[in-house]
Motif scaffolding. Structure first.
Motif, PDB file in Angstrom:
ATOM      1  N   SER A  69       0.861  -1.171   0.000  1.00  0.00           N
ATOM      2  CA  SER A  69       0.000   0.000   0.000  1.00  0.00           C
ATOM      3  C   SER A  69       0.901   1.225   0.000  1.00  0.00           C
ATOM      4  CB  SER A  69      -0.879  -0.013   1.257  1.00  0.00           C
ATOM      5  OG  SER A  69      -1.460   1.246   1.470  1.00  0.00           O
ATOM      6  N   THR A  70       0.726   2.074  -0.991  1.00  0.00           N
ATOM      7  CA  THR A  70       1.498   3.317  -1.056  1.00  0.00           C
ATOM      8  C   THR A  70       0.554   4.490  -0.888  1.00  0.00           C
ATOM      9  OG1 THR A  70       1.352   3.293  -3.468  1.00  0.00           O
ATOM     10  CG2 THR A  70       3.367   2.400  -2.496  1.00  0.00           C
ATOM     11  N   MET A  71       0.684   5.165   0.221  1.00  0.00           N
ATOM     12  CA  MET A  71      -0.062   6.379   0.543  1.00  0.00           C
ATOM     13  C   MET A  71      -1.570   6.157   0.619  1.00  0.00           C
ATOM     14  SD  MET A  71       2.659   7.828   0.849  1.00  0.00           S
ATOM     15  CE  MET A  71       4.236   8.348   0.229  1.00  0.00           C
ATOM     16  N   THR A  72      -1.983   4.925   0.972  1.00  0.00           N
ATOM     17  CA  THR A  72      -3.410   4.639   1.094  1.00  0.00           C
ATOM     18  C   THR A  72      -3.793   3.977   2.411  1.00  0.00           C
ATOM     19  OG1 THR A  72      -3.162   2.536  -0.077  1.00  0.00           O
ATOM     20  CG2 THR A  72      -3.772   4.463  -1.398  1.00  0.00           C
ATOM     21  N   TYR A  73      -2.839   3.577   3.213  1.00  0.00           N
ATOM     22  CA  TYR A  73      -3.166   2.890   4.472  1.00  0.00           C
ATOM     23  C   TYR A  73      -4.151   3.712   5.302  1.00  0.00           C
ATOM     24  CZ  TYR A  73      -2.577   0.816   9.108  1.00  0.00           C
ATOM     25  OH  TYR A  73      -2.810   0.250  10.329  1.00  0.00           O
ATOM     26  N   HIS A  74      -3.942   5.011   5.375  1.00  0.00           N
ATOM     27  CA  HIS A  74      -4.838   5.874   6.167  1.00  0.00           C
ATOM     28  C   HIS A  74      -6.272   5.850   5.653  1.00  0.00           C
ATOM     29  CE1 HIS A  74      -3.613   8.467   2.835  1.00  0.00           C
ATOM     30  NE2 HIS A  74      -4.768   9.081   3.006  1.00  0.00           N
ATOM     31  N   ASP A 116       3.169   5.233   3.965  1.00  0.00           N
ATOM     32  CA  ASP A 116       2.034   6.145   4.102  1.00  0.00           C
ATOM     33  C   ASP A 116       2.490   7.465   4.707  1.00  0.00           C
ATOM     34  OD1 ASP A 116      -0.614   6.896   3.751  1.00  0.00           O
ATOM     35  OD2 ASP A 116      -1.328   5.884   5.545  1.00  0.00           O
ATOM     36  N   ARG A 138      -4.070  10.793   9.463  1.00  0.00           N
ATOM     37  CA  ARG A 138      -2.863   9.976   9.332  1.00  0.00           C
ATOM     38  C   ARG A 138      -2.584   9.182  10.601  1.00  0.00           C
ATOM     39  NH1 ARG A 138       1.666  13.947   6.765  1.00  0.00           N
ATOM     40  NH2 ARG A 138       0.382  14.989   5.197  1.00  0.00           N
ATOM     41  N   THR A 167       6.726  10.688   5.710  1.00  0.00           N
ATOM     42  CA  THR A 167       6.140   9.367   5.528  1.00  0.00           C
ATOM     43  C   THR A 167       6.808   8.349   6.446  1.00  0.00           C
ATOM     44  OG1 THR A 167       7.704   8.787   3.779  1.00  0.00           O
ATOM     45  CG2 THR A 167       5.637   9.842   3.092  1.00  0.00           C
TER      46      THR A 167
END
Length: 186
Positions: free
Chosen positions: A106-111, A136, A152, A178
């Motif tokens: 997951s790139t920049m979508t976990y939140h 993230d 976040r 990040t």
């Protein structure tokens, strides 16, 4: 936490390499995932497929998982590699068999999807010793880029959540905006 999705009207921004690679490079993802040519890998929150494209040549089967069908439309119009299959679903309801995914990221979508149900579902579909990589936006960042700070997680919270859902955390790094976590399904 806010669980919004990225606005499809801004999808072109997701294709800007100078913006995307600033926060995570394809080499870093490849290191974290350690794929082999026979692997089945899932990109969780794939969006336009920017990072999916980087990982797909190193996998046998690649799933581009996104809750927005419009993101898959964008990706298909852009040109999707033959070994990539778009899957339109939320992370809490993955349509994969138990233990069928060798690695996921997951790139920049976990939140956007972090929940007990989503983490349990990821653990269910990952093969024993399957790797999960999360990059993230950090709650410890400035908030100048990415989602608002109150949407976040800190790396400590992400690590705790993963451990609570049956993952062993192999690496956890904090960077200025990040964090990166590499975990293994136990």
């Amino acid at each position: 936490m806010g669980h919004h999705t990225f606005d499809i009207d801004g999808a072109d921004k997701l294709e800007e390499a100078e913006r995307r690679y600033r926060y995570v490079s394809s080499e870093e993802l490849l290191w974290a995932l350690a794929p082999t040519s026979g692997d089945t890998i899932a990109d969780l929150g794939s969006g336009t497929g920017f990072f999916t494209d980087d990982i797909a040549p190193h996998a046998d089967t690649m799933y581009a998982v996104d809750v927005q069908g419009a993101m898959h439309d964008y990706y298909e119009e852009k040109g999707m590699p033959e070994n990539v299959e778009p899957v339109t679903t939320g992370i809490e309801a993955l349509p994969f068999e138990d233990d069928s995914i060798d690695a996921a990221f997951s790139t920049m979508t976990y939140h956007e999807f972090a929940s007990d149900d989503a983490l349990a579902e990821i653990h269910r579909v990952l093969a024993p010793d399957g790797r999960l990589t999360i990059v993230d936006w950090s709650a410890a960042g400035t908030g100048e880029n990415g989602p608002p700070l109150d949407e976040r997680y800190t790396v400590e919270t992400a690590v705790e959540n993963l451990r609570d859902h049956g993952f062993a955390v192999d690496h956890a790094f904090t960077r200025p905006e990040t964090y990166l976590v590499v975990a293994t399904a136990e």
